[in-house]
Design a protein around this motif. Structure first.
Motif, PDB file in Angstrom:
ATOM      1  N   UNK A   1       0.828  -1.212   0.000  1.00  0.00           N
ATOM      2  CA  UNK A   1       0.000   0.000   0.000  1.00  0.00           C
ATOM      3  C   UNK A   1       0.866   1.268   0.000  1.00  0.00           C
ATOM      4  N   UNK A   2       1.909   1.256   0.862  1.00  0.00           N
ATOM      5  CA  UNK A   2       2.803   2.413   0.914  1.00  0.00           C
ATOM      6  C   UNK A   2       3.493   2.582  -0.441  1.00  0.00           C
ATOM      7  N   UNK A   3       3.930   1.446  -1.013  1.00  0.00           N
ATOM      8  CA  UNK A   3       4.589   1.501  -2.316  1.00  0.00           C
ATOM      9  C   UNK A   3       3.648   2.101  -3.350  1.00  0.00           C
ATOM     10  N   UNK A   4       2.385   1.677  -3.284  1.00  0.00           N
ATOM     11  CA  UNK A   4       1.383   2.163  -4.236  1.00  0.00           C
ATOM     12  C   UNK A   4       1.251   3.687  -4.143  1.00  0.00           C
ATOM     13  N   UNK A   5       1.137   4.170  -2.898  1.00  0.00           N
ATOM     14  CA  UNK A   5       0.953   5.607  -2.689  1.00  0.00           C
ATOM     15  C   UNK A   5       2.175   6.392  -3.178  1.00  0.00           C
ATOM     16  N   UNK A   6       3.376   5.880  -2.840  1.00  0.00           N
ATOM     17  CA  UNK A   6       4.602   6.576  -3.264  1.00  0.00           C
ATOM     18  C   UNK A   6       4.734   6.588  -4.778  1.00  0.00           C
ATOM     19  N   UNK A   7       4.426   5.432  -5.360  1.00  0.00           N
ATOM     20  CA  UNK A   7       4.532   5.288  -6.807  1.00  0.00           C
ATOM     21  C   UNK A   7       3.635   6.304  -7.524  1.00  0.00           C
ATOM     22  N   UNK A   8       2.372   6.362  -7.066  1.00  0.00           N
ATOM     23  CA  UNK A   8       1.412   7.297  -7.664  1.00  0.00           C
ATOM     24  C   UNK A   8       1.898   8.731  -7.447  1.00  0.00           C
ATOM     25  N   UNK A   9       2.386   8.993  -6.219  1.00  0.00           N
ATOM     26  CA  UNK A   9       2.839  10.341  -5.875  1.00  0.00           C
ATOM     27  C   UNK A   9       3.994  10.788  -6.755  1.00  0.00           C
ATOM     28  N   UNK A  10       4.990   9.921  -6.940  1.00  0.00           N
ATOM     29  CA  UNK A  10       6.157  10.300  -7.741  1.00  0.00           C
ATOM     30  C   UNK A  10       5.783  10.512  -9.199  1.00  0.00           C
ATOM     31  N   UNK A  11       4.948   9.629  -9.754  1.00  0.00           N
ATOM     32  CA  UNK A  11       4.620   9.851 -11.171  1.00  0.00           C
ATOM     33  C   UNK A  11       3.796  11.122 -11.330  1.00  0.00           C
ATOM     34  N   UNK A  12       2.931  11.430 -10.352  1.00  0.00           N
ATOM     35  CA  UNK A  12       2.141  12.668 -10.434  1.00  0.00           C
ATOM     36  C   UNK A  12       3.067  13.890 -10.424  1.00  0.00           C
ATOM     37  N   UNK A  13       4.083  13.868  -9.531  1.00  0.00           N
ATOM     38  CA  UNK A  13       5.014  14.997  -9.471  1.00  0.00           C
ATOM     39  C   UNK A  13       5.754  15.139 -10.803  1.00  0.00           C
ATOM     40  N   UNK A  14       6.201  14.005 -11.339  1.00  0.00           N
ATOM     41  CA  UNK A  14       6.958  14.029 -12.591  1.00  0.00           C
ATOM     42  C   UNK A  14       6.119  14.641 -13.723  1.00  0.00           C
ATOM     43  N   UNK A  15       4.892  14.145 -13.889  1.00  0.00           N
ATOM     44  CA  UNK A  15       4.040  14.635 -14.985  1.00  0.00           C
ATOM     45  C   UNK A  15       3.679  16.097 -14.784  1.00  0.00           C
ATOM     46  N   UNK A  16       3.330  16.470 -13.540  1.00  0.00           N
ATOM     47  CA  UNK A  16       2.911  17.852 -13.289  1.00  0.00           C
ATOM     48  C   UNK A  16       4.059  18.821 -13.531  1.00  0.00           C
ATOM     49  N   UNK A  17       5.255  18.485 -13.000  1.00  0.00           N
ATOM     50  CA  UNK A  17       6.406  19.390 -13.170  1.00  0.00           C
ATOM     51  C   UNK A  17       6.759  19.533 -14.641  1.00  0.00           C
ATOM     52  N   UNK A  18       6.736  18.407 -15.357  1.00  0.00           N
ATOM     53  CA  UNK A  18       7.139  18.461 -16.768  1.00  0.00           C
ATOM     54  C   UNK A  18       6.135  19.246 -17.604  1.00  0.00           C
ATOM     55  N   UNK A  19       4.834  19.107 -17.281  1.00  0.00           N
ATOM     56  CA  UNK A  19       3.806  19.797 -18.076  1.00  0.00           C
ATOM     57  C   UNK A  19       3.851  21.305 -17.822  1.00  0.00           C
ATOM     58  N   UNK A  20       4.202  21.697 -16.585  1.00  0.00           N
ATOM     59  CA  UNK A  20       4.189  23.119 -16.234  1.00  0.00           C
ATOM     60  C   UNK A  20       5.442  23.846 -16.726  1.00  0.00           C
ATOM     61  N   UNK A  21       6.532  23.109 -16.930  1.00  0.00           N
ATOM     62  CA  UNK A  21       7.825  23.733 -17.221  1.00  0.00           C
ATOM     63  C   UNK A  21       8.091  23.780 -18.734  1.00  0.00           C
ATOM     64  N   UNK A  22       8.235  25.006 -19.300  1.00  0.00           N
ATOM     65  CA  UNK A  22       8.398  25.112 -20.765  1.00  0.00           C
ATOM     66  C   UNK A  22       9.668  24.439 -21.291  1.00  0.00           C
ATOM     67  N   UNK A  23      10.693  24.263 -20.433  1.00  0.00           N
ATOM     68  CA  UNK A  23      11.899  23.561 -20.892  1.00  0.00           C
ATOM     69  C   UNK A  23      11.690  22.046 -20.933  1.00  0.00           C
ATOM     70  N   UNK A  24      10.876  21.547 -20.031  1.00  0.00           N
ATOM     71  CA  UNK A  24      10.667  20.096 -19.975  1.00  0.00           C
ATOM     72  C   UNK A  24       9.518  19.626 -20.850  1.00  0.00           C
ATOM     73  N   UNK A  25       8.543  20.526 -21.093  1.00  0.00           N
ATOM     74  CA  UNK A  25       7.307  20.127 -21.765  1.00  0.00           C
ATOM     75  C   UNK A  25       7.528  19.490 -23.145  1.00  0.00           C
ATOM     76  N   UNK A  26       8.397  20.075 -24.005  1.00  0.00           N
ATOM     77  CA  UNK A  26       8.584  19.451 -25.325  1.00  0.00           C
ATOM     78  C   UNK A  26       9.110  18.020 -25.210  1.00  0.00           C
ATOM     79  N   UNK A  27      10.004  17.809 -24.255  1.00  0.00           N
ATOM     80  CA  UNK A  27      10.560  16.468 -24.039  1.00  0.00           C
ATOM     81  C   UNK A  27       9.466  15.494 -23.574  1.00  0.00           C
ATOM     82  N   UNK A  28       8.619  15.971 -22.653  1.00  0.00           N
ATOM     83  CA  UNK A  28       7.512  15.139 -22.167  1.00  0.00           C
ATOM     84  C   UNK A  28       6.595  14.740 -23.329  1.00  0.00           C
ATOM     85  N   UNK A  29       6.207  15.723 -24.159  1.00  0.00           N
ATOM     86  CA  UNK A  29       5.310  15.430 -25.282  1.00  0.00           C
ATOM     87  C   UNK A  29       5.975  14.470 -26.273  1.00  0.00           C
ATOM     88  N   UNK A  30       7.293  14.657 -26.477  1.00  0.00           N
ATOM     89  CA  UNK A  30       8.005  13.770 -27.407  1.00  0.00           C
ATOM     90  C   UNK A  30       8.010  12.349 -26.876  1.00  0.00           C
TER      91      UNK A  30
END
Ligand SMILES: [Fe+2]
Ligand SMILES: [Fe+2]
Length: 227
Positions: free
Chosen positions: A1-30
């Protein structure tokens, strides 16, 4: 359960940061364009390799799924171009990315040389997990995406609707094959593998975009076709 929560949390941070940041966004979309194109090829491969075991209703859904993912690859390729970049398919990052998603990773996971050897419900369960991750990822991206990117937002909203349909029909298929336990086992397994690699994930997330191999180059390349 803890692993599940951490896993979801980390991927959410990764996607949110990349989508908000103009330097990371093109890489995320690619990276999403490459994943979608590879996803389409993977489902097409399963559909032809297991044709005799697939009932008509499921075959229709898989056929639609294949063309949805082709459309998604085009959507993310366009989104990269709208940011003023193009996907560098010959670069090291693209080659690395292609071997870590889709059919190649699924063959490694199921430890088979050809996906046709693995049972159909096992293959469908792996696709379902990838689709679930997609739904969660696209929801995070939509929350973090700047409001002015209206065309990209509308396109990703339509992608999300397709991914939600993919999750529904694949869940139906696993019920049909009485194999829902397979999905739960895979989910735990994949999350614990990711958990063991948490150091690498953190390293990736905290490294500045300029120090990572990039999937994109500045400029337009309209003739680019991924599919
Ligand atoms: Fe997709
Ligand atoms: Fe999908």
């Amino acid at each position: 359960m803890l692993q599940h929560v951490l896993f979801i949390g980390f991927s959410a941070i990764y996607y949110s940061q990349s989508a908000a940041n103009p330097q990371r966004r093109p890489h995320l979309f690619a990276s999403l364009a490459l994943q979608e194109a590879e996803g389409s090829r993977t489902v097409a491969h399963i559909r032809s390799a297991k044709a005799t075991e697939i009932p008509v209703w499921l075959d229709e859904q898989m056929q639609r799924h294949i063309s949805d993912e082709v459309r998604h690859a085009q959507i993310f390729t366009k989104a990269v171009e709208r940011e003023g970049y193009f996907i560098d398919l010959d670069g090291e990052a693209a080659q690395q990315s292609l071997s870590s998603v889709g059919e190649a990773s699924m063959r490694r996971y199921h430890q088979v040389d050809d996906l046709a050897v693995a049972p159909l419900p096992d293959l469908l369960a792996s696709v379902l997990l990838a689709e679930e991750l997609g739904v969660r990822g696209f929801r995070c991206i939509l929350k973090a995406l700047p409001d002015q990117l209206t065309a990209t937002r509308a396109a990703i909203e339509s992608v999300l609707q397709d991914e939600e349909r993919h999750v529904r029909y694949l869940s139906d298929a696993l019920h049909y094959f009485r194999s829902t336990a397979v999905v739960d086992a895979y989910r735990r397994d994949i999350e614990s593998k990711m958990f063991n690699d948490l150091g690498k994930v953190l390293d990736f997330m905290t490294k500045p975009a300029t120090e990572r191999p990039s999937l994109v180059k500045p400029g337009q390349k309209p003739e680019l076709s991924l599919v």
